[in-house]
Every structure is written in structure tokens, then in C-alpha cells.
Design an enzyme around this catalytic site. Structure first.
Site, PDB file in Angstrom:
ATOM      1  N   TYR A  14      12.469   0.748   1.282  1.00  0.00           N
ATOM      2  CA  TYR A  14      11.675  -0.478   1.183  1.00  0.00           C
ATOM      3  C   TYR A  14      12.374  -1.599   0.417  1.00  0.00           C
ATOM      4  CZ  TYR A  14       8.106   2.768   2.711  1.00  0.00           C
ATOM      5  OH  TYR A  14       7.401   3.700   3.419  1.00  0.00           O
ATOM      6  N   HIS A  19       7.274  -6.993   1.399  1.00  0.00           N
ATOM      7  CA  HIS A  19       6.280  -6.443   0.476  1.00  0.00           C
ATOM      8  C   HIS A  19       6.862  -6.223  -0.921  1.00  0.00           C
ATOM      9  CE1 HIS A  19       2.143  -5.468   0.737  1.00  0.00           C
ATOM     10  NE2 HIS A  19       2.213  -4.161   0.921  1.00  0.00           N
ATOM     11  N   TYR A  61       4.106   3.576  -5.236  1.00  0.00           N
ATOM     12  CA  TYR A  61       3.896   2.987  -3.918  1.00  0.00           C
ATOM     13  C   TYR A  61       2.756   1.983  -4.048  1.00  0.00           C
ATOM     14  CZ  TYR A  61       7.310   6.083  -1.900  1.00  0.00           C
ATOM     15  OH  TYR A  61       8.482   6.729  -1.629  1.00  0.00           O
ATOM     16  N   ASN A  63      -0.029   1.120  -2.599  1.00  0.00           N
ATOM     17  CA  ASN A  63      -1.466   1.389  -2.542  1.00  0.00           C
ATOM     18  C   ASN A  63      -2.036   1.993  -3.819  1.00  0.00           C
ATOM     19  OD1 ASN A  63      -1.012   0.522   0.033  1.00  0.00           O
ATOM     20  ND2 ASN A  63      -1.655   2.400   1.037  1.00  0.00           N
ATOM     21  N   ASN A 107      -3.132  -4.284  -0.409  1.00  0.00           N
ATOM     22  CA  ASN A 107      -3.498  -2.976  -0.949  1.00  0.00           C
ATOM     23  C   ASN A 107      -3.087  -2.775  -2.404  1.00  0.00           C
ATOM     24  OD1 ASN A 107      -4.886  -2.059   1.305  1.00  0.00           O
ATOM     25  ND2 ASN A 107      -3.007  -1.373   2.297  1.00  0.00           N
TER      26      ASN A 107
END
Length: 186
Positions: A14, A19, A61, A63, A107
Site C-alpha cells: 500500500y 489512501h 490497517y 479500518n 473507514n
């Protein structure tokens, strides 16, 4: 103390995705200040202490970001919270600030709202909308977007430097808000 959080997802998969704007901006700030992050298993996050600021990159992460934020917030007994995050609803090149409000479907913010409340400062970095939300936010910026992304991330980093020195969210908001996409020279 103030908790300054950059949102993103851990692992190389990522790295530098849309994000991860919060991670990238905090990394740039820490690098410019000649500091470094250290991993804190207690908070499951990378931490850096500078002046009366705790800079945090949750490793849960996106979320579950609220878990790291709540842990650090309670441990350090911080009075203020500023979250740096990507925002699909803003075009690339736009930077906005706000206190409180809805999470816009983000999120990471949902997790923080659930565990910590939604009464915190935000530095919102536009990443534009794309086809398929998940695919878009987890994608890297296109080559033709890189110059604008770099300029906007630099602008956001400078806003954070200003905030660290001034402790004045309203002054930062007035000075660094970009309502229209930043114009860069080609």
C-alpha cells in the site's frame, strides 16, 4: 500534548497509494525535521515525539485506525487530535481543514469516530474520485498526477509545520486552505 495522526495502510503493498496520503505527509514532515519514527508495540503504531506533539502512523490497517489512536490518546493524555487523511470528495490539488463532522464514508475516520468521538481536527487532502472506490483509493497516483500530488503534499506538510509552531488551528486553516486545486507550473 497534541496527537498528530497520519492515516494509511501498512506494508509495501500500500506504500504511496492514494489512501496513504496521511502516512506520506507525516513521513515527509519527520524527514524534514531530521527525526525518525520508532515502532511502538503498545500502540501498534510508528511514533515520533517532537516538542509537545506525538506524531502517529497506525499499523492496524485503515479500518482499525481508531484502536491505535485511542491507545496513544489515552496513554499520552493528549488534549488535541489532528488527523491527516485522504478525501475522495475533494479534487486532487485541494486541501481543506475542519473540526468534527461526518466521516464521508472514510473507514479510518469511522473507526476513530467510533472509539474516540468525531470532535477532532482534520487536514483533508483531495485525491479525486475514480471508478470503483476501493480500487481507486488503493491505487497509486498516475504519472501525470505526480507533480500536483507532490506540490499538494508539500503544502500540507508546511501547514503541519505551521501548526506545530503556532498551535493555532484557525490560523493554519486560514493560511493553508486550498479551495481550488493548487496551480503548479509545468
Amino acid at each position: 500534548m497534541t496527537l498528530l495522526v497520519g492515516l494509511g495502510n501498512p506494508t509495501l503493498r500500500y506504500a504511496h497509494t492514494r489512501h496513504n496520503a496521511g502516512f506520506d505527509i507525516l513521513d515527509s514532515l519527520v524527514s524534514e525535521l531530521n527525526l525518525s519514527f520508532a515502532f511502538s508495540p503498545k500502540h501498534n503504531a510508528y511514533l515520533c515525539v517532537y516538542k509537545d506533539f506525538i506524531l502517529l502512523k497506525p499499523q492496524t490497517y485503515m479500518n482499525l485506525s481508531g484502536e491505535s489512536v485511542l491507545s496513544a490518546k489515552n496513554f499520552y493524555k493528549t488534549k488535541e487530535l489532528l488527523i491527516v487523511h485522504d478525501d475522495l470528495d475533494l479534487p486532487l490539488g485541494v486541501v481543506r481543514f475542519k473540526k468534527g463532522g461526518g466521516n464521508g464514508g472514510h473507514n479510518g475516520l469511522k473507526s476513530i469516530d467510533l472509539l474516540c468521538s468525531n470532535s477532532y481536527y482534520r487536514l483533508r487532502v483531495g485525491i479525486s474520485k475514480g471508478i470503483g472506490v476501493i480500487e481507486h483509493v488503493l491505487s497509486k497516483f498516475h504519472k501525470n498526477e505526480e507533480p500536483l500530488k507532490n506540490a499538494v503534499f508539500e503544502h500540507a506538510k508546511n501547514a503541519l509545520k505551521f501548526f506545530i509552531e503556532s498551535h493555532d488551528f484557525n490560523a493554519m486553516q486560514n493560511r493553508f486552505t486550498l479551495k481550488k486545486p493548487l496551480q503548479i507550473e509545468s
